[in-house]
Structures are given as structure tokens and as C-alpha cells.
Write a protein that holds these residues in place. Structure first.
Motif, PDB file in Angstrom:
ATOM      1  N   TYR A   1       1.085  -1.249  -0.047  1.00  0.00           N
ATOM      2  CA  TYR A   1       0.116   0.053  -0.070  1.00  0.00           C
ATOM      3  C   TYR A   1       0.891   1.178   0.147  1.00  0.00           C
ATOM      4  O   TYR A   1       1.835   1.271   0.677  1.00  0.00           O
ATOM      5  N   VAL A   2       0.570   2.046  -0.902  1.00  0.00           N
ATOM      6  CA  VAL A   2       1.485   3.267  -1.183  1.00  0.00           C
ATOM      7  C   VAL A   2       0.561   4.569  -0.532  1.00  0.00           C
ATOM      8  O   VAL A   2      -0.442   4.975  -1.026  1.00  0.00           O
ATOM      9  N   CYS A   3       1.021   5.279   0.392  1.00  0.00           N
ATOM     10  CA  CYS A   3       0.706   6.543   0.935  1.00  0.00           C
ATOM     11  C   CYS A   3       1.408   7.595   0.278  1.00  0.00           C
ATOM     12  O   CYS A   3       2.718   7.805   0.256  1.00  0.00           O
ATOM     13  N   LEU A   4       0.695   8.438  -0.888  1.00  0.00           N
ATOM     14  CA  LEU A   4       1.390   9.545  -1.621  1.00  0.00           C
ATOM     15  C   LEU A   4       0.789  10.881  -1.150  1.00  0.00           C
ATOM     16  O   LEU A   4      -0.368  11.159  -1.136  1.00  0.00           O
ATOM     17  N   VAL A   5       1.796  11.952  -0.656  1.00  0.00           N
ATOM     18  CA  VAL A   5       1.440  13.121  -0.284  1.00  0.00           C
ATOM     19  C   VAL A   5       2.067  14.210  -1.295  1.00  0.00           C
ATOM     20  O   VAL A   5       3.266  14.202  -1.331  1.00  0.00           O
ATOM     21  N   SER A   6       1.581  15.135  -2.021  1.00  0.00           N
ATOM     22  CA  SER A   6       2.489  15.970  -2.925  1.00  0.00           C
ATOM     23  C   SER A   6       1.926  17.239  -2.517  1.00  0.00           C
ATOM     24  O   SER A   6       0.597  17.674  -2.436  1.00  0.00           O
ATOM     25  N   VAL A   7       2.848  18.165  -2.557  1.00  0.00           N
ATOM     26  CA  VAL A   7       2.645  19.694  -2.590  1.00  0.00           C
ATOM     27  C   VAL A   7       3.655  20.142  -3.539  1.00  0.00           C
ATOM     28  O   VAL A   7       4.995  20.078  -3.425  1.00  0.00           O
ATOM     29  N   PRO A   8       3.445  20.412  -4.846  1.00  0.00           N
ATOM     30  CA  PRO A   8       4.176  20.774  -5.897  1.00  0.00           C
ATOM     31  C   PRO A   8       5.166  21.838  -5.461  1.00  0.00           C
ATOM     32  O   PRO A   8       4.926  22.697  -4.962  1.00  0.00           O
ATOM     33  N   PRO A   9       6.613  21.287  -5.821  1.00  0.00           N
ATOM     34  CA  PRO A   9       6.898  20.189  -6.710  1.00  0.00           C
ATOM     35  C   PRO A   9       7.479  19.228  -6.093  1.00  0.00           C
ATOM     36  O   PRO A   9       8.475  18.262  -6.471  1.00  0.00           O
ATOM     37  N   LEU A  10       7.180  18.989  -4.675  1.00  0.00           N
ATOM     38  CA  LEU A  10       7.449  17.835  -3.863  1.00  0.00           C
ATOM     39  C   LEU A  10       6.256  16.564  -3.905  1.00  0.00           C
ATOM     40  O   LEU A  10       5.359  16.885  -3.744  1.00  0.00           O
ATOM     41  N   PHE A  11       6.849  15.430  -4.015  1.00  0.00           N
ATOM     42  CA  PHE A  11       5.830  14.174  -4.028  1.00  0.00           C
ATOM     43  C   PHE A  11       6.650  13.425  -2.882  1.00  0.00           C
ATOM     44  O   PHE A  11       7.760  12.777  -3.184  1.00  0.00           O
ATOM     45  N   GLY A  12       5.990  13.066  -1.675  1.00  0.00           N
ATOM     46  CA  GLY A  12       6.425  12.130  -0.647  1.00  0.00           C
ATOM     47  C   GLY A  12       5.592  10.895  -0.457  1.00  0.00           C
ATOM     48  O   GLY A  12       4.561  11.171  -0.590  1.00  0.00           O
ATOM     49  N   SER A  13       6.211   9.947  -0.716  1.00  0.00           N
ATOM     50  CA  SER A  13       5.261   8.761  -0.517  1.00  0.00           C
ATOM     51  C   SER A  13       6.149   7.634   0.565  1.00  0.00           C
ATOM     52  O   SER A  13       7.358   7.463   0.664  1.00  0.00           O
ATOM     53  N   HIS A  14       5.297   6.741   1.145  1.00  0.00           N
ATOM     54  CA  HIS A  14       5.835   5.373   1.799  1.00  0.00           C
ATOM     55  C   HIS A  14       5.048   4.373   1.395  1.00  0.00           C
ATOM     56  O   HIS A  14       3.746   4.273   1.079  1.00  0.00           O
ATOM     57  N   ASP A  15       5.869   3.305   1.111  1.00  0.00           N
ATOM     58  CA  ASP A  15       5.206   2.126   0.914  1.00  0.00           C
ATOM     59  C   ASP A  15       5.054   1.094   2.258  1.00  0.00           C
ATOM     60  O   ASP A  15       6.061   1.166   3.186  1.00  0.00           O
ATOM     61  N   ILE A  16       3.916   0.664   2.296  1.00  0.00           N
ATOM     62  CA  ILE A  16       3.407  -0.095   3.557  1.00  0.00           C
ATOM     63  C   ILE A  16       2.992  -1.467   3.093  1.00  0.00           C
ATOM     64  O   ILE A  16       2.260  -1.478   2.368  1.00  0.00           O
ATOM     65  N   THR A  17       3.706  -2.409   3.625  1.00  0.00           N
ATOM     66  CA  THR A  17       3.450  -4.147   3.226  1.00  0.00           C
ATOM     67  C   THR A  17       2.543  -4.581   4.226  1.00  0.00           C
ATOM     68  O   THR A  17       2.801  -4.614   5.421  1.00  0.00           O
TER      69      THR A  17
END
Length: 445
Positions: free
Chosen positions: A260-276
Motif C-alpha cells: 500500500y502506497v501513501c502519497l502526499v504531494s505539494v508541488p514540486p514535492l512528492f513524498g510517499s511511503h510503501d506499507i507492506t
């Protein structure tokens, strides 16, 4: 790197002695800068080489001197976003890994809306990871170079960093999770933790959750603060307003497994974490016999150990024999005559397996304990189910001899009962014959 760690330990111990307990007051963290060098072949193909370099995070104010001048220092100055307040349950010098990487905006040329941002800012990510998997924090560091880098700062045009250089940065956004890996049983409703923080209000924010299974990506939830559009569910909008983008899943089943991927973006930045997410269900173990079974010498019985309802498939089942009295300290003997059924797959996705053997009772095994040991990835300790064998002598031959003995006696008694009257009659007849003979002799004379 050892020098860096020693310096940090000294600083940390000094902080504790002076009464500082909160990790928010830690002034310095040892890190590893994973630097990139890109080369291009004659055909124009990019080849990236990674170089691991000693570095450190120093928390302070602009103009501070480096606490460790012998390494690359990333001076993190005051910001509304402080990564240190999210560090919980970690012994810093033993359980915290820090990694810094360059970050490319992939051609998105948008000035960060926070205070002090410039068009020519360059970016780094700093990832703090608990070695026992308690959390992962990814922070975005903004650095304004004194001399703007010509062109777009990306992997094709990275500015060089000297070995002892200090870069003044500020943390503008972070994304973190306390559930990098989740193990849960079937028919549960887990929550996948994802939290974020941004250094300015009313950010152009997008939150998205997706899941990847067997190469296929499916969007579960998306929300845009600018358009107000929302798709999917499982995330509370009020929570997003507080920086909480955690996802609550429906009741789990085998197909719930995935990344499962949580993506939080505020241009120009894209932060995400993979949760297994891992599905694990412990086996239920049972035997087809009671805790004590009694058999006659040479008698046979099939003994079955059943493991049911487990997931995933990696189960191990073994039978052991422990002689009466503990075997004098010897290890239990593993049985090598055990047979196994095939794995049975149930509708809920779980499995079952049987391990059985044919028990041959003998007098010298009386009092022995037999146990089935089941190991599975869902168990901290194996499950054991046992029974004690009691063996008695075979009395069938004694009964047979008793039967024949009694029969012989009965035959003899019957024979005597028949013969005695005949013998008595014969004796009487014999006496009468003798008297007649004597009389005839006397008359003759």
C-alpha cells in the motif's frame, strides 16, 4: 563515520546529564549521504553511480559553526516542521538510521510557497528509519545555494558537494508512517498509518492511496485540496486537515495482501511511503487421540496430528517420542515414519495439513510421551500437542489356556459321570457270576 558517532554520543550524553530528555533537543545526528554521479554512454544512456559519504544533520540557526567540521554538515534551521518530534521509541545511537539523498523535481519548476524560497533552490530528502521497523520518516530539505546552478538542478546537473561543506537547509515537508510493515489476521480491519506536515497553511495538497498486487496498481483513495475532488474511501477528510492521512481497510481476506502506497504531494514535492500488508493466521492444532491412550502389546493404531486454518503456506509439522521418565536427559527422538497429507486449500484462503503415523505398541514403550510440534511464521513459539502411551500385556493366550483347561476338566467329569454307573453295574454282575460258580462247584462235589 566512527568519529561522527562518537561526537554525537558525547553530545547526547551531555544533553541527558543536563536534564534534557526530549529528542527534540538533540543537536546532531550522524547520517549517510548517498550521492549520485551520472555518466552517459555514447548512445546517450544514463548510468548512475552511487557514492556513500559521511554526513550529519545539525539542528540550529543560520550562521552556526559545524559541530563536526570533518564531515559534510546539513544545518537544519528553524521551521514549523521538525522531524525530531516524530522520533519515538528509538535509542538514537543504536536504533536510528539516517540517510540523505538528492531530490529531483523531475522538471517541475514551481517555487515553493513557503517563506524564503527561491526559484533556484535545490532539494534533498532525509529519511530516518527505526532499525526495528517502528517508523520511517522522510523529510524534504530545501537549500538555497549562494550561487544559482545553471539550468535545472537534477541528476544531469547536480552541484558538487565538498567533503567538509556545510549546507544550510530548512525542513519544508515530511511524510512518515508508524506501520512500515503490518501483520494482521483474517477478518480484521487494520489502519495503515500515514501522517504529514507542511510548513505553510492552505497548501496545494494531494493525498492518494494505492495498492500494488502482482504488478497491478489500483487507486483506493484520492483527495485534492485545490479542487475538492475526492474518490474512494477509508480516509477521513477531517484527519487530512490535521495532517493525518491514515487509511482504514475493510475486513481483511487473503487478497488484501499487497504493498500500500501513501502519497502526499505539494508541488514540486512528492513524498510517499510503501506499507507492506501481510496476512497471517495461526494454525489450530489437534490430535485424533486423547491425552492418554491404552493399547495391548503388539496392537496398532493410526495417530493423526491436524493443523488447520493457517496462512501463509509455510508450516512445519514433526512427530517426536520421549521415553518414559524423560529419557535420562536425552533429546526426544524424531520419528522418521511420519506421512503427510497434501495441503488442503479452503475458501477463506487458509490451509490445512495432516501428519500421521502408525503406532506399534510394545511393552518397553509403555509410559512414553509422543508429541506433535507445529511451527509457523505466525507463531512466536511452536505449538505442541502430546499423548502418553500405556501398554499392557496380551492376555488372550492365558484365556485360551484357561478355556482349554476348563473344557478338559468338564470332559473328564462328564466321562466319569457316564463310566461310573457302568463300572458299578459290571462290578455287581461280576459278584453274581462268582457266587453262582461257587454254588455249582459245591453241588458237584
Amino acid at each position: 563515520m566512527r568519529l561522527n558517532v562518537n561526537i554525537f554520543i558525547c553530545l547526547f550524553l551531555c544533553a541527558e546529564v543536563s536534564g534534557i530528555q526530549s529528542l527534540e533537543q538533540v543537536p546532531w545526528l550522524p547520517c549517510m549521504l548517498v550521492d549520485e554521479r551520472t555518466k552517459f554512454s555514447d548512445e546517450g544512456h544514463a548510468e548512475t553511480q552511487y557514492q556513500h559519504r559521511d554526513a550529519g544533520l545539525q539542528f540550529g540557526h543560520p550562521g552556526d559553526s559545524a559541530l563536526n567540521p570533518n564531515t559534510i554538515t546539513f544545518l537544519v534551521t528553524g521551521s514549523k516542521v521538525d522531524m525530531r518530534k516524530y522520533i519515538e521509541g528509538a535509542v538514537v545511537e543504536h536504533q536510528l538510521q539516517c540517510e540523505i539523498r538528492r531530490y529531483s523535481t523531475e522538471g517541475i519548476q514551481v517555487r515553493w510557497p513557503g517563506l524564503g524560497a527561491q526559484d533556484h533552490d535545490i532539494w534533498f530528502t532525509c529519511t530516518l528509519r527505526h532499525t526495528n521497523g517502528l517508523f520511517v520518516i522522510t523529510s524534504f530539505l530545501r537549500h538555497t545555494p549562494a550561487t544559482p546552478t545553471p539550468g535545472q538542478a537534477d541528476y544531469r546537473n547536480w552541484a558538487a558537494i565538498a567533503d567538509r561543506e556545510m549546507l544550510t537547509t530548512s525542513t519544508v515537508m515530511l511524510v512518515f508512517t508508524r506501520t512500515p510493515s503490518v501483520w494482521v489476521g483474517l477478518v480484521k480491519q487494520p489502519s495503515l498509518h500515514c501522517q504529514f506536515d507542511v510548513d505553510h497553511k492552505e497548501a496545494n495538497l494531494t493525498v492518494e492511496w494505492s495498492v500494488q498486487r502482482r504488478g497491478e496498481r489500483t487507486t483506493l483513495f484520492s483527495h485534492s485540496s485545490r479542487s475538492g475532488q475526492r474518490e474512494g474511501g477509508g480516509v477521513e477528510l477531517k484527519g487530512i486537515g490535521r495532517g493525518d492521512a491514515s487509511l482504514t481497510l475493510p475486513l481483511t481476506k487473503q487478497s488484501s495482501e499487497g504493498t500500500y502506497v501513501c502519497l502526499v504531494s505539494v508541488p514540486p514535492l512528492f513524498g510517499s511511503h510503501d506499507i507492506t500488508l501481510h496476512i497471517m493466521e495461526a494454525p489450530r492444532v489437534s490430535l485424533n487421540v486423547d491425552s492418554i491412550i491404552s493399547l495391548v502389546d503388539t496392537e496398532k493404531q493410526k495417530v493423526v496430528c491436524e493443523a488447520e486454518g493457517y496462512y501463509p503456506l509455510d508450516v512445519e509439522m514433526e512427530w517426536f517420542r520421549e521415553p518414559s521418565g524423560g529419557g535420562g536427559g536425552l533429546l526426544p527422538e524424531k520419528l522418521d515414519t511420519v506421512l503427510y497429507s497434501s495441503h488442503r486449500h479452503h475458501q477463506d484462503g487458509t490451509y490445512s495439513l495432516s501428519a500421521f503415523f502408525l503406532l506399534h505398541a510394545s511393552l518397553h514403550d509403555s509410559g512414553s510421551k509422543y508429541f506433535c510440534r507445529v511451527s509457523h511464521s505466525s507463531l512466536r513459539m511452536p505449538i505442541r500437542k502430546s499423548f502418553t502411551l500405556i501398554v499392557t500385556e496380551d492376555d488372550s493366550w492365558n484365556l485360551l489356556w484357561l478355556f482349554f483347561g476348563c473344557g478338559f476338566i468338564l470332559v473328564m467329569v462328564a466321562t466319569l459321570c457316564v463310566m461310573l454307573p457302568r463300572l458299578s453295574s459290571a462290578r455287581k454282575a461280576n459278584k453274581v457270576g462268582t457266587s453262582s460258580y461257587i454254588t455249582r462247584v459245591c453241588v458237584h462235589y
